[in-house]
Design a protein around this motif. Structure first.
Motif, mmCIF file in Angstrom:
data_model
loop_
_atom_site.group_PDB
_atom_site.id
_atom_site.type_symbol
_atom_site.label_atom_id
_atom_site.label_comp_id
_atom_site.label_asym_id
_atom_site.label_seq_id
_atom_site.Cartn_x
_atom_site.Cartn_y
_atom_site.Cartn_z
ATOM 1 N N LEU A 18 0.822 -1.206 0.000
ATOM 2 C CA LEU A 18 0.000 0.000 0.000
ATOM 3 C C LEU A 18 0.858 1.259 0.000
ATOM 4 O O LEU A 18 0.573 2.221 -0.735
ATOM 5 N N ILE A 19 1.911 1.270 0.810
ATOM 6 C CA ILE A 19 2.789 2.440 0.864
ATOM 7 C C ILE A 19 3.509 2.620 -0.468
ATOM 8 O O ILE A 19 3.673 3.753 -0.959
ATOM 9 N N LEU A 20 3.928 1.513 -1.087
ATOM 10 C CA LEU A 20 4.601 1.601 -2.382
ATOM 11 C C LEU A 20 3.664 2.158 -3.454
ATOM 12 O O LEU A 20 4.039 3.066 -4.221
ATOM 13 N N ILE A 21 2.455 1.636 -3.514
ATOM 14 C CA ILE A 21 1.477 2.133 -4.493
ATOM 15 C C ILE A 21 1.134 3.593 -4.206
ATOM 16 O O ILE A 21 0.984 4.409 -5.132
ATOM 17 N N TYR A 22 1.024 3.930 -2.927
ATOM 18 C CA TYR A 22 0.738 5.304 -2.508
ATOM 19 C C TYR A 22 1.807 6.264 -3.031
ATOM 20 O O TYR A 22 1.502 7.338 -3.571
ATOM 21 N N GLY A 23 3.074 5.877 -2.916
ATOM 22 C CA GLY A 23 4.162 6.723 -3.388
ATOM 23 C C GLY A 23 4.191 6.852 -4.898
ATOM 24 O O GLY A 23 4.412 7.946 -5.433
ATOM 25 N N ILE A 24 3.961 5.742 -5.606
ATOM 26 C CA ILE A 24 3.993 5.776 -7.066
ATOM 27 C C ILE A 24 2.848 6.627 -7.618
ATOM 28 O O ILE A 24 3.034 7.437 -8.538
ATOM 29 N N VAL A 25 1.643 6.461 -7.057
ATOM 30 C CA VAL A 25 0.487 7.231 -7.529
ATOM 31 C C VAL A 25 0.704 8.727 -7.290
ATOM 32 O O VAL A 25 0.394 9.559 -8.155
ATOM 33 N N ASN A 26 1.253 9.080 -6.131
ATOM 34 C CA ASN A 26 1.509 10.490 -5.850
ATOM 35 C C ASN A 26 2.528 11.075 -6.814
ATOM 36 O O ASN A 26 2.404 12.224 -7.247
ATOM 37 N N TYR A 27 3.536 10.275 -7.165
ATOM 38 C CA TYR A 27 4.547 10.761 -8.095
ATOM 39 C C TYR A 27 3.958 10.972 -9.493
ATOM 40 O O TYR A 27 4.234 11.980 -10.144
#
Length: 261
Positions: free
Chosen positions: A5-14
């Motif tokens: 979830l944290i990884l997807i959260y970071g990628i989506v924000n980028y």
């Protein structure tokens, strides 16, 4: 599951940030879109001015919050440390999107360049400004600046360590590079309306007032990394680039004086 979830959260924000950057490029440059910085007024001038003032104030508050250490420490109480940077990116994206979508053009033409050569030169400076701003993110680590490195390290189960600055000269000039890039972006415009002038003036005033604090932050980071490389005993004599430059100037003046004598 939390790591994913944290990884997807970071990628989506980028990716969200990249979209905001592209739209901001078109918005500030009056390129291809009708709702731009120098577009046609849609509401009363006083209401538009008040709306724009609130939007700019929100951007300034959010930017100051990102640079505040206490605010970053408060975030770690509610979210994982690896997601703090990407959360700051999310807040920046949200405020920037509100500014781009809710900005109200003021009209009132201040200048309009009609010569094709000068128009091309101004757009060239505009592109250079965006290029410098993009290059400034690589002065340390592009992925670390926008939180991707943090979320990727936590996904691998590794602890995040500050990125080592290899080019201290470039990093020491980072804040000045950002100032120059934004000045080119906001002022290199073939068309300047009252709204554009207000946006450029507020941006310039903020950059000038924050110049000293930005330079101190860069010097503090360089000194901290120097201390970590040399060990804690070196804490009593951290590097000071300004002191070195001053010494070089004094030695040069002394040599020049010897030659004259």
């Amino acid at each position: 599951m939390t790591r994913w979830l944290i990884l997807i959260y970071g990628i989506v924000n980028y990716l969200f940030l990249l979209g905001i950057a592209v739209y901001g490029f078109l918005f500030l440059g009056n390129i291809w879109i009708s709702h731009s910085l120098d577009g046609q007024p849609r509401i009363d001038w006083l209401a538009a001015f008040g709306t724009n003032l609130l939007l700019l104030a929100a951007c300034l508050v959010q930017t100051n919050g990102m640079l505040c250490r206490k605010f970053m420490k408060q975030l770690t109480k509610y979210i994982p440390a690896s997601a703090v940077r990407t959360t700051q990116v999310l807040l920046f994206n949200t405020v920037s999107l509100l500014l781009l979508l809710m900005w109200q053009p003021l009209g009132g033409l201040i200048w309009e360049v009609k010569h094709p050569f000068i128009i091309g030169a101004l757009y060239g400076m505009y592109l250079i400004g965006w290029g410098l701003l993009f290059a400034a993110t690589f002065a340390t680590c592009h992925l670390d600046v926008f939180g991707l490195r943090q979320v990727w390290l936590q996904f691998q189960g590794k602890s995040h360590l500050p990125y080592e600055i290899r080019n201290s000269v470039l990093y020491n000039q980072l804040h000045r590079l950002v100032i120059v890039s934004w000045l080119l972006i906001v002022w290199a415009a073939p068309i300047m309306t009252q709204g554009h002038f207000a946006f450029a003036s507020v941006t310039t005033a903020y950059l000038v007032t924050k110049r000293r604090s930005g330079e101190r932050r860069c010097l503090r980071t360089l000194a901290k990394q120097w201390i970590e490389r040399k060990g804690w005993r070196a804490y009593s004599n951290p590097p000071n680039p300004r002191r070195k430059l001053r010494r070089r100037g004094e030695s040069a003046n002394s040599k020049l004086g010897q030659r004259v004598c």
